[in-house]
Design a protein around this motif. Structure first.
Motif, PDB file in Angstrom:
ATOM      1  N   ALA A   1       8.851  -1.149   7.302  1.00 12.32           N
ATOM      2  CA  ALA A   1       7.645  -0.330   7.042  1.00 12.32           C
ATOM      3  C   ALA A   1       7.024  -0.740   6.120  1.00 12.32           C
ATOM      4  N   TYR A   2       7.635  -1.406   5.103  1.00  6.95           N
ATOM      5  CA  TYR A   2       6.793  -1.880   3.819  1.00  6.95           C
ATOM      6  C   TYR A   2       5.998  -3.225   4.326  1.00  6.95           C
ATOM      7  N   ASN A   3       6.805  -3.916   5.182  1.00  2.00           N
ATOM      8  CA  ASN A   3       6.241  -5.295   5.474  1.00  2.00           C
ATOM      9  C   ASN A   3       4.855  -4.930   6.186  1.00  2.00           C
ATOM     10  N   LYS A   4       4.875  -4.088   7.229  1.00  3.25           N
ATOM     11  CA  LYS A   4       3.932  -3.973   8.064  1.00  3.25           C
ATOM     12  C   LYS A   4       2.878  -3.141   7.209  1.00  3.25           C
TER      13      LYS A   4
ATOM     14  N   TYR B   1      -9.730  -2.611  -5.734  1.00  6.65           N
ATOM     15  CA  TYR B   1      -8.569  -1.764  -5.451  1.00  6.65           C
ATOM     16  C   TYR B   1      -7.441  -2.292  -4.853  1.00  6.65           C
ATOM     17  N   LYS B   2      -7.585  -3.420  -4.240  1.00  5.88           N
ATOM     18  CA  LYS B   2      -6.555  -4.185  -3.318  1.00  5.88           C
ATOM     19  C   LYS B   2      -5.331  -4.368  -4.375  1.00  5.88           C
ATOM     20  N   ALA B   3      -5.484  -4.926  -5.408  1.00  9.36           N
ATOM     21  CA  ALA B   3      -4.215  -5.226  -6.212  1.00  9.36           C
ATOM     22  C   ALA B   3      -3.368  -4.090  -6.734  1.00  9.36           C
TER      23      ALA B   3
ATOM     24  N   GLN C   1       0.990  -6.292   5.196  1.00  7.03           N
ATOM     25  CA  GLN C   1       0.115  -7.066   6.076  1.00  7.03           C
ATOM     26  C   GLN C   1      -1.050  -6.260   6.157  1.00  7.03           C
ATOM     27  N   LEU C   2      -1.164  -4.859   6.449  1.00  3.71           N
ATOM     28  CA  LEU C   2      -2.609  -4.320   6.522  1.00  3.71           C
ATOM     29  C   LEU C   2      -3.324  -4.310   4.968  1.00  3.71           C
ATOM     30  N   ILE C   3      -2.461  -4.316   3.863  1.00  2.00           N
ATOM     31  CA  ILE C   3      -3.315  -4.249   2.576  1.00  2.00           C
ATOM     32  C   ILE C   3      -3.748  -5.618   2.595  1.00  2.00           C
ATOM     33  N   ASP C   4      -2.911  -6.752   2.610  1.00  2.00           N
ATOM     34  CA  ASP C   4      -3.519  -8.023   2.665  1.00  2.00           C
ATOM     35  C   ASP C   4      -4.606  -8.594   3.153  1.00  2.00           C
ATOM     36  N   LYS C   5      -4.822  -7.810   4.383  1.00  4.26           N
ATOM     37  CA  LYS C   5      -6.140  -8.104   5.067  1.00  4.26           C
ATOM     38  C   LYS C   5      -7.472  -7.541   4.343  1.00  4.26           C
TER      39      LYS C   5
ATOM     40  N   GLN D   1     -13.398  -2.276   7.484  1.00  8.98           N
ATOM     41  CA  GLN D   1     -12.610  -2.330   8.776  1.00  8.98           C
ATOM     42  C   GLN D   1     -11.105  -2.594   8.210  1.00  8.98           C
ATOM     43  N   ALA D   2     -10.974  -3.371   7.440  1.00  8.64           N
ATOM     44  CA  ALA D   2      -9.484  -3.527   7.009  1.00  8.64           C
ATOM     45  C   ALA D   2      -9.111  -2.525   6.403  1.00  8.64           C
ATOM     46  N   ALA D   3      -9.790  -1.672   5.258  1.00 11.57           N
ATOM     47  CA  ALA D   3      -9.163  -0.666   4.762  1.00 11.57           C
ATOM     48  C   ALA D   3      -9.135   0.659   5.718  1.00 11.57           C
ATOM     49  N   PHE D   4     -10.215   0.660   6.753  1.00 11.76           N
ATOM     50  CA  PHE D   4      -9.878   1.871   7.805  1.00 11.76           C
ATOM     51  C   PHE D   4      -8.462   1.455   8.494  1.00 11.76           C
ATOM     52  N   ASP D   5      -8.100   0.186   8.736  1.00 14.70           N
ATOM     53  CA  ASP D   5      -6.816   0.045   9.528  1.00 14.70           C
ATOM     54  C   ASP D   5      -5.621   0.343   8.492  1.00 14.70           C
ATOM     55  N   MET D   6      -5.866  -0.025   7.052  1.00 17.33           N
ATOM     56  CA  MET D   6      -4.791   0.470   6.260  1.00 17.33           C
ATOM     57  C   MET D   6      -4.700   1.712   6.100  1.00 17.33           C
ATOM     58  N   TYR D   7      -5.539   2.692   6.010  1.00 17.01           N
ATOM     59  CA  TYR D   7      -5.595   4.074   5.895  1.00 17.01           C
ATOM     60  C   TYR D   7      -4.718   4.602   7.131  1.00 17.01           C
ATOM     61  N   LYS D   8      -5.120   4.090   8.318  1.00 14.09           N
ATOM     62  CA  LYS D   8      -4.570   4.571   9.523  1.00 14.09           C
ATOM     63  C   LYS D   8      -3.152   4.439   9.656  1.00 14.09           C
TER      64      LYS D   8
END
Length: 436
Positions: free
Chosen positions: A368-371, A385-387, A374-378, A322-329
């Motif tokens: 844009a980067y900060n937003k 692949y997070k790093a 935050q998505l990646i950090d979740k 779900q976190a990855a889904f939100d990140m891609y979106k």
């Protein structure tokens, strides 16, 4: 729905003897890696979008010494493609051949003869080739009349089938040549049955603000005469360094393509670079997602993009889907805010080589980067692949800050170079001083 699902290779075996970064053997290996992915995703054809390299495959009537290593590489690609169920197409620009042929490009009897003989030689040299695509504009010897352009491509189509085998001629130019007429009235009328027109899904270049090309993707056209191209790797944004998920962007376009009865589609796996290739097994978190989405829409152009994306995330981010889904979106908005100022692009093919308009402001880049961060950090820390996602989001923010005229642009570029030399080179960060 689609009879031809084509992988488009815009880099490998494209430039003759430009092997200083990626050798001929490495390019051939990339083709095979791409073909492995294409087979798994249900593609059935593969196009080598060659340029000056095509000239070196033929003797041009005995006047030129072809390059045997390049010929062998092309044959190896054809054979490997056959083993994967992929028909291989070649490509060149119109009226392009080596200088030792001794005939000028242009609309002359000698030029027509040279080209016709070359097509005969092509199918004798590579009898298993599935077809041949010609770029009809932006080229030397450009034919700028309807009669000349149609004659050129219909000649190509006739010669390709002259030995009794079925091959396709692809005409890549329709959108730029308005003199060809209205597509619903004239597309394919009087043309050879094996001639197909290749267009982009966008009205213009593959930039994300560009609307769908509704002049051609609409009911009333002869859909069997069109191949619609997409770009998964992203020539104008990210270069596959960081993901730009396009499922929501592509969904209405696939529905319109299906509604129009268009039966041929293709997607670019790369653009003029062997770096960050989409088949890299260590980087499935980048724009491989777009190939997956493309393949699923190829099976069902009316599919729900959210369901497709979640399937992808469950495979590659099983502990944080779900976190990855939100990140891609969130990647679409992130990239739009970095690369476009009110919908207008200002970067040269996605990099810092030179400016082509007014950049965004620094605050927009930072927000844009900060937003995105935050998505990646979740995403759970356990995900492998997070790093990399954190690293390459930072890279894209470096590009944005330099383009926005940050007062410490050169210092940012030095940090970028230390962090990741490949993306630094790929996006022309050595030109940072030009943006101050």
């Amino acid at each position: 729905v689609f009879s031809n699902i084509q992988a488009i290779d815009h880099w490998n075996l494209r430039y003759f003897k430009r092997y200083e970064v990626f050798s001929l053997a490495e390019q051939t290996a990339q083709i095979k890696a791409n073909m492995d992915i294409a087979q798994k995703l249900g593609f059935n054809s593969y196009l080598l979008f060659q340029k000056d390299a095509f000239e070196e495959l033929l003797t041009w009537g005995g006047k030129h010494e072809p390059n045997e290593e390049l010929k062998n590489a092309v044959q190896e690609a054809i054979d490997y493609g056959k083993s994967k169920g992929l028909r291989l197409y070649l490509h060149s620009n119109q009226f392009q051949w080596p200088t030792d042929v001794g005939v000028d490009y242009g609309d002359s009897d000698d030029a027509w003869t040279v080209f016709e003989n070359a097509m005969v030689e092509l199918i004798k040299t590579f009898p298993d080739v599935a077809g041949y695509q010609v770029t009809g504009d932006e080229t030397e010897g450009q034919l700028d009349t309807k009669e000349g352009l149609l004659r050129f491509h219909n000649l190509t189509a006739r010669v390709l089938k002259s030995d009794g085998l079925h091959r396709i001629a692809l005409m890549r130019t329709w959108q730029r040549c308005g003199f060809l007429g209205m597509p619903e009235q004239e597309l394919g009328r009087g043309d050879e049955p094996n001639l197909i027109y290749s267009i982009k899904n966008t009205d213009g270049d593959f930039r994300i603000p560009h609307r769908m090309d509704t002049d051609y993707i609409r009911r009333g056209v002869d859909g069997s005469r069109l191949l619609v191209e997409f770009d998964a790797w992203r020539e104008y944004e990210t270069h596959n360094i960081f993901p730009l998920y396009l499922g929501d962007y592509w969904a209405p376009r696939f529905r319109a393509i299906a509604d129009a009865g268009i039966t041929n589609i293709g997607v670019r796996f790369n653009w003029n670079s062997g770096r960050f290739h989409i088949g890299d097994k260590n980087r499935p978190y980048a724009n491989l997602v777009n190939l997956y989405v493309f393949s699923r829409f190829a099976r069902d152009p009316y599919a729900d993009p959210d369901a497709i994306l979640m399937d992808f995330c469950r495979k590659h981010f099983p502990e944080g889907s779900q976190a990855a889904f939100d990140m891609y979106k969130g990647t679409f908005e992130f990239i739009m805010h970095i690369y476009y100022n009110n919908g207008e692009g200002f970067l040269h093919h996605g990099g810092l080589k030179r400016r082509r308009g007014t950049p965004v402001n620094l605050d927009q880049v930072t927000l844009a980067y900060n937003k995105m961060k935050q998505l990646i950090d979740k995403i759970p820390d356990t995900n492998q692949y997070k790093a990399d996602l954190q690293k390459y989001a930072l890279v894209i923010s470096f590009l944005g800050k330099i383009a926005a005229g940050h007062k410490d642009a050169e210092a940012i570029a030095k940090n970028w170079r230390r962090l990741d030399r490949d993306s630094y080179d790929e996006l022309d960060a050595q030109e940072a001083s030009k943006w101050k």
